[in-house]
Design an enzyme around this catalytic site. Sequence first.
Site, short mmCIF file in Angstrom:
data_model
loop_
_atom_site.label_atom_id
_atom_site.label_comp_id
_atom_site.label_asym_id
_atom_site.label_seq_id
_atom_site.Cartn_x
_atom_site.Cartn_y
_atom_site.Cartn_z
N GLU A 168 34.64 35.82 48.69
CA GLU A 168 34.04 34.93 47.69
C GLU A 168 33.57 33.64 48.36
O GLU A 168 34.26 33.10 49.22
CB GLU A 168 35.11 34.63 46.62
N SER A 222 38.30 22.97 42.86
CA SER A 222 37.17 23.15 43.78
C SER A 222 35.96 23.55 42.94
O SER A 222 35.44 24.66 43.02
CB SER A 222 37.48 24.19 44.86
N HIS A 263 43.32 23.40 47.04
CA HIS A 263 44.47 23.74 46.19
C HIS A 263 45.82 23.37 46.79
O HIS A 263 46.85 23.52 46.15
CB HIS A 263 44.46 25.25 45.86
N GLN A 315 40.37 28.80 51.32
CA GLN A 315 41.11 28.42 50.10
C GLN A 315 42.10 29.48 49.62
O GLN A 315 43.19 29.15 49.15
CB GLN A 315 40.10 28.10 49.00
N GLU A 316 41.69 30.77 49.70
CA GLU A 316 42.55 31.81 49.12
C GLU A 316 42.52 33.08 49.96
O GLU A 316 41.44 33.57 50.30
CB GLU A 316 42.08 32.17 47.69
N SER A 371 37.65 35.46 36.20
CA SER A 371 38.56 34.59 36.96
C SER A 371 39.21 33.47 36.14
O SER A 371 38.59 32.90 35.24
CB SER A 371 37.78 33.95 38.12
N ASP A 377 30.77 32.36 43.48
CA ASP A 377 31.48 31.56 42.47
C ASP A 377 30.72 30.25 42.29
O ASP A 377 29.91 30.10 41.37
CB ASP A 377 32.93 31.34 42.93
N ARG A 404 41.15 29.56 36.55
CA ARG A 404 40.90 28.34 37.30
C ARG A 404 42.21 27.90 37.95
O ARG A 404 43.28 28.38 37.59
CB ARG A 404 40.40 27.19 36.39
N SER A 405 42.10 26.96 38.88
CA SER A 405 43.34 26.50 39.52
C SER A 405 44.23 25.74 38.53
O SER A 405 45.45 25.81 38.60
CB SER A 405 43.03 25.66 40.75
N ASP A 413 38.83 33.95 49.18
CA ASP A 413 37.89 32.97 48.62
C ASP A 413 37.79 31.86 49.66
O ASP A 413 38.73 31.06 49.82
CB ASP A 413 38.39 32.42 47.27
N LYS A 452 40.60 37.95 38.80
CA LYS A 452 41.31 37.08 39.75
C LYS A 452 42.14 36.11 38.93
O LYS A 452 41.58 35.22 38.29
CB LYS A 452 40.28 36.35 40.64
C1 LIG Z 1 39.76 29.51 40.98
C2 LIG Z 1 39.13 28.73 41.87
O1 LIG Z 1 39.45 27.43 42.04
P1 LIG Z 1 39.06 26.25 41.05
O2 LIG Z 1 39.51 26.64 39.70
O3 LIG Z 1 39.80 25.07 41.63
O4 LIG Z 1 37.57 26.13 41.13
C3 LIG Z 1 38.05 29.26 42.72
O5 LIG Z 1 37.46 28.53 43.51
O6 LIG Z 1 37.73 30.45 42.63
MG LIG Z 2 36.14 30.32 44.15
#
Ligand SMILES: C=C(OP(=O)(O)O)C(=O)O
Ligand SMILES: [Mg+2]
Length: 401
Positions: free
Chosen positions: A275, A42, A146, A154-155, A354, A302, A356-357, A232, A378
């Site tokens: 987020e 994303s 995801h 998403q989260e 953070s 983000d 990433r996915s 998120d 995260k």
């Molecule tokens: C970790 C995330 O996802 P992605 O790495 O897919 O952007 C996010 O959106 O915070």
């Molecule tokens: Mg995000």
Amino acid sequence: MTLITDVRLRRVLDSRGNATVEADVLTESGGFGRGKAPSGASTGEYEAIELPAQEAIANARDDALPRLIGEVHAGNQRDVDAALHAADGTDDFSGIGANSAVAISMAAAKAGADVLGAPLFQHLGGTFRGNEYPTPLGNIIGGGEHAADATNIQEFLAAPVGAPSVEEAVFANAAVHQEVHDILADRDLPAGKGDEGAWAPSVSDDEAFEIMDEAVETVADDFGFAIAFGLDVAGAELYDEDEDGYVYDDGVKSTEEQIEYIAEKVEEYDLVYVEDPLDENDYEAFADLTDRVGDQTLVCGDDLFVTNVERLEAGISVGAGNSILIKPNQIGTLTDAVDAIELATRNGYESVVSHRSGETEDTTIAHLAVATDAPFIKTGAVGGERTAKLNELIRIEDNAV
Ligand SMILES: C=C(OP(=O)(O)O)C(=O)O
Ligand SMILES: [Mg+2]
């Protein structure tokens, strides 16, 4: 001693089975560092550009290596990252690829630390760092980009804000993950996992809120400290310009309705973290929501900020959010990421480092969070590429790195 004598680049697998860039940096006195680029699904519209791994490697070999080998000291991170920018020659790393850039940047930092014989967090943050640890936000239930056929948000992230140590916090998040599994089983709801290891059941967002609330309460009672939760929303993925609103399974919300919806959820569930509740182009709506709930919760950008100081400055000037997500690969180098953290700190914005996915076993972000005193990290709750960072935090806390 830290003069770079070789940089080796290769294609390796990430956690989704996609190709990513791994970099090795070697120095004159035998220092060695290895870094691997993560990858988003994303992704924000304004992120630095990830090139196909082979192309990123070929371009970096042609353009970046001559500016690094025999030219720059790995111990001087700003010089390394300036050389990467100069080699790239664009403002979004579309020349050598942000994936090559971030892998080399992280590998050089580790090589610098190796020569010093210091832990990476200390090399990056200085000798007085290492006594404060971030609270890990653990992805427990998720959908969006995801996982298919799961929640729109998403989260759903566990936040063990009362944990007395990183170790307790990490185990609390894993317990919440397990507890949600049990609740889903009780409700006869089968669930696979999404890209970050979160459960991805086919439930409404409202049911996911209820399940999270129940799970964090149960685990908080067991562990004896407060566990809250957050989100998120990945609002940019829900926002549809043609619909002029946020598209959920049960209908479209206007921007005003989205602000109201998120504010209500913050109140109802005492959310400590929200987020990307809104679209990545809507600073004004971020500012409105921050006005409403910014004294109760972190409103984190983000896709809004993409770890970019210029976008963060624009947000600060209008009061959009009170927190920034820091993803080194969104901007391409550790220097750029640290600049964003420092700008955030100077302006009272909290930093959340953070993953990433799409991830690897690289642990740099655990060190970056400790090096910069980031209050949150995260990086998932379970799964090898996630526990690599969580276990590294436990080791840092235990003086075992
Ligand atoms: C970790 C995330 O996802 P992605 O790495 O897919 O952007 C996010 O959106 O915070
Ligand atoms: Mg995000």
